[in-house]
Design a protein around this motif. Structure first.
Motif, mmCIF file in Angstrom:
data_model
loop_
_atom_site.group_PDB
_atom_site.id
_atom_site.type_symbol
_atom_site.label_atom_id
_atom_site.label_comp_id
_atom_site.label_asym_id
_atom_site.label_seq_id
_atom_site.Cartn_x
_atom_site.Cartn_y
_atom_site.Cartn_z
ATOM 1 N N GLY A 10 0.800 -1.212 0.000
ATOM 2 C CA GLY A 10 0.000 0.000 0.000
ATOM 3 C C GLY A 10 0.834 1.263 0.000
ATOM 4 N N THR A 11 0.213 2.342 -0.458
ATOM 5 C CA THR A 11 0.814 3.668 -0.412
ATOM 6 C C THR A 11 -0.268 4.693 -0.110
ATOM 7 N N ASN A 12 0.137 5.787 0.492
ATOM 8 C CA ASN A 12 -0.763 6.916 0.689
ATOM 9 C C ASN A 12 -0.473 8.022 -0.314
ATOM 10 N N ASP A 13 0.626 7.895 -1.062
ATOM 11 C CA ASP A 13 1.051 8.905 -2.032
ATOM 12 C C ASP A 13 1.576 8.185 -3.271
ATOM 13 N N VAL A 14 0.720 8.008 -4.260
ATOM 14 C CA VAL A 14 1.069 7.247 -5.465
ATOM 15 C C VAL A 14 2.230 7.899 -6.207
ATOM 16 N N GLY A 57 -10.233 2.384 0.892
ATOM 17 C CA GLY A 57 -10.213 3.810 1.179
ATOM 18 C C GLY A 57 -9.490 4.186 2.455
ATOM 19 N N GLY A 58 -9.009 3.200 3.213
ATOM 20 C CA GLY A 58 -8.287 3.480 4.450
ATOM 21 C C GLY A 58 -6.845 3.872 4.177
ATOM 22 N N GLU A 59 -6.135 4.189 5.253
ATOM 23 C CA GLU A 59 -4.723 4.543 5.156
ATOM 24 C C GLU A 59 -3.881 3.289 4.913
ATOM 25 N N ALA A 60 -2.858 3.424 4.081
ATOM 26 C CA ALA A 60 -1.914 2.331 3.875
ATOM 27 C C ALA A 60 -0.998 2.225 5.087
ATOM 28 N N THR A 61 -0.766 1.009 5.540
ATOM 29 C CA THR A 61 0.164 0.738 6.626
ATOM 30 C C THR A 61 0.987 -0.491 6.247
ATOM 31 N N HIS A 62 2.070 -0.718 6.974
ATOM 32 C CA HIS A 62 2.929 -1.872 6.694
ATOM 33 C C HIS A 62 2.591 -3.031 7.615
ATOM 34 N N ALA A 63 3.064 -4.189 7.224
ATOM 35 C CA ALA A 63 2.877 -5.384 8.049
ATOM 36 C C ALA A 63 4.115 -5.571 8.901
ATOM 37 N N ASN A 64 3.998 -5.386 10.195
ATOM 38 C CA ASN A 64 5.137 -5.563 11.083
ATOM 39 C C ASN A 64 5.562 -7.029 11.061
#
Length: 126
Positions: A10-14, A57-64
């Motif tokens: 995921g990204t929040n800024d393409v 539509g949610g915020e992109a986050t990473h998988a810890n």
């Protein structure tokens, strides 16, 4: 033979991600294959890595604890991958060098602006 068709992060800024991944994946022989409004795809001759805004539509986050490992054709490519990440807004999560878990394992770890963790490895002797 790989068991994966592709990997998505995921990204929040393409736009920012396009520049980051263009630079980071080029040393590994991957190029941007196509763009859509909310995503881009890199590979050699077919999709391998997709960077996209989340479909929900949610915020992109990473998988810890998650890491996406990429093949590098040489140790120099691992070094270039790492340098490109740091030069394009990424952070170091393990500098280039030999790893003790396998003979000739030379790798580096980086994170993108969202925290997605990638590594590149070359297993060929120098």
């Amino acid at each position: 033979m790989s068991v994966f068709t592709h990997v998505s992060v995921g990204t929040n800024d393409v736009e920012q991600s396009r520049g980051f991944y263009d630079a980071v994946l080029a040393p590994l022989g991957l190029k941007r294959l196509f763009d859509a409004e909310t995503m881009s795809v890199w590979g050699v001759d077919r999709p391998a890595i997709m960077v996209t805004k989340p479909a929900n539509g949610g915020e992109a986050t990473h998988a810890n604890g998650g890491t996406i490992g990429l093949v590098a054709p040489s140790r120099a490519a691992v070094d270039a991958f790492h340098a490109a990440a740091l030069g394009n807004g990424g952070t170091c999560d393990g500098p280039p060098g030999l790893r003790a878990f396998a003979p000739n394992a030379y790798g580096a770890y980086v994170r993108d602006s969202v925290g997605n963790k990638f590594c590149a490895y070359c297993y060929a002797p120098e």
